[in-house]
Design a protein around this motif. Sequence first.
Motif, PDB file in Angstrom:
ATOM      1  N   PHE A   1     -53.362   8.694  10.838  1.00 19.80           N
ATOM      2  CA  PHE A   1     -54.331   7.683  11.250  1.00 19.80           C
ATOM      3  C   PHE A   1     -55.593   7.701  10.395  1.00 19.80           C
ATOM      4  O   PHE A   1     -56.176   6.659  10.112  1.00 19.80           O
ATOM      5  N   ILE A   2     -56.024   8.877   9.994  1.00 17.19           N
ATOM      6  CA  ILE A   2     -57.296   9.018   9.288  1.00 17.19           C
ATOM      7  C   ILE A   2     -57.149   8.819   7.779  1.00 17.19           C
ATOM      8  O   ILE A   2     -58.093   8.403   7.110  1.00 17.19           O
ATOM      9  N   LYS A   3     -55.953   9.063   7.247  1.00 16.90           N
ATOM     10  CA  LYS A   3     -55.752   9.093   5.796  1.00 16.90           C
ATOM     11  C   LYS A   3     -56.188   7.802   5.099  1.00 16.90           C
ATOM     12  O   LYS A   3     -56.770   7.836   4.023  1.00 16.90           O
ATOM     13  N   LYS A   4     -55.925   6.650   5.693  1.00 14.98           N
ATOM     14  CA  LYS A   4     -56.253   5.389   5.005  1.00 14.98           C
ATOM     15  C   LYS A   4     -57.756   5.144   4.903  1.00 14.98           C
ATOM     16  O   LYS A   4     -58.221   4.563   3.947  1.00 14.98           O
ATOM     17  N   ASP A   5     -58.530   5.611   5.895  1.00 19.05           N
ATOM     18  CA  ASP A   5     -59.974   5.397   5.865  1.00 19.05           C
ATOM     19  C   ASP A   5     -60.736   6.568   5.236  1.00 19.05           C
ATOM     20  O   ASP A   5     -61.705   6.352   4.507  1.00 19.05           O
ATOM     21  N   ARG A   6     -60.316   7.788   5.555  1.00 17.52           N
ATOM     22  CA  ARG A   6     -61.022   8.992   5.082  1.00 17.52           C
ATOM     23  C   ARG A   6     -60.008  10.031   4.591  1.00 17.52           C
ATOM     24  O   ARG A   6     -59.720  10.999   5.283  1.00 17.52           O
ATOM     25  N   PRO A   7     -59.451   9.852   3.405  1.00 16.91           N
ATOM     26  CA  PRO A   7     -58.412  10.777   2.923  1.00 16.91           C
ATOM     27  C   PRO A   7     -58.896  12.220   2.783  1.00 16.91           C
ATOM     28  O   PRO A   7     -58.141  13.158   3.001  1.00 16.91           O
TER      29      PRO A   7
END
Length: 128
Positions: free
Chosen positions: A19-25
């Motif tokens: 869930f987080i990878k696309k916004d805050r890798p």
Amino acid sequence: MEIIQIIGIAIISTILCLFIKKDRPEFANFIAITSGVIILLSVILKLNFIVEEINKLADRANIPSMYISLIIKLIGIAYIMEFAVSLCKDCGENNIASKLEFGGKIIIMSMSFPILLSIIDAIIGIIP
């Protein structure tokens, strides 16, 4: 930590990373590394029992403790290297991972050399 807890940590961390990878890798990498370290530390505590049992078997078989401790260290180095290589690959650093893997193999080979020499000495002692 029981296996269900370890699996739970892994699944929750994986879902968070997805869930987080696309916004805050960078934050996803931090979560992955942190969960990996937590899992590693939780299973390392279980190794004490295995090491004690291996030492007991070695004593009963009259195997010098030097060889047993060296073998346990070699296995530990192999596992730690594999963990570190996986972390590097998870962070996208495949070049560093491959160099680390090569370095680990060299370290293991050089540390296992005394065992190889003792085996060769034993074989030479058996041959007339």
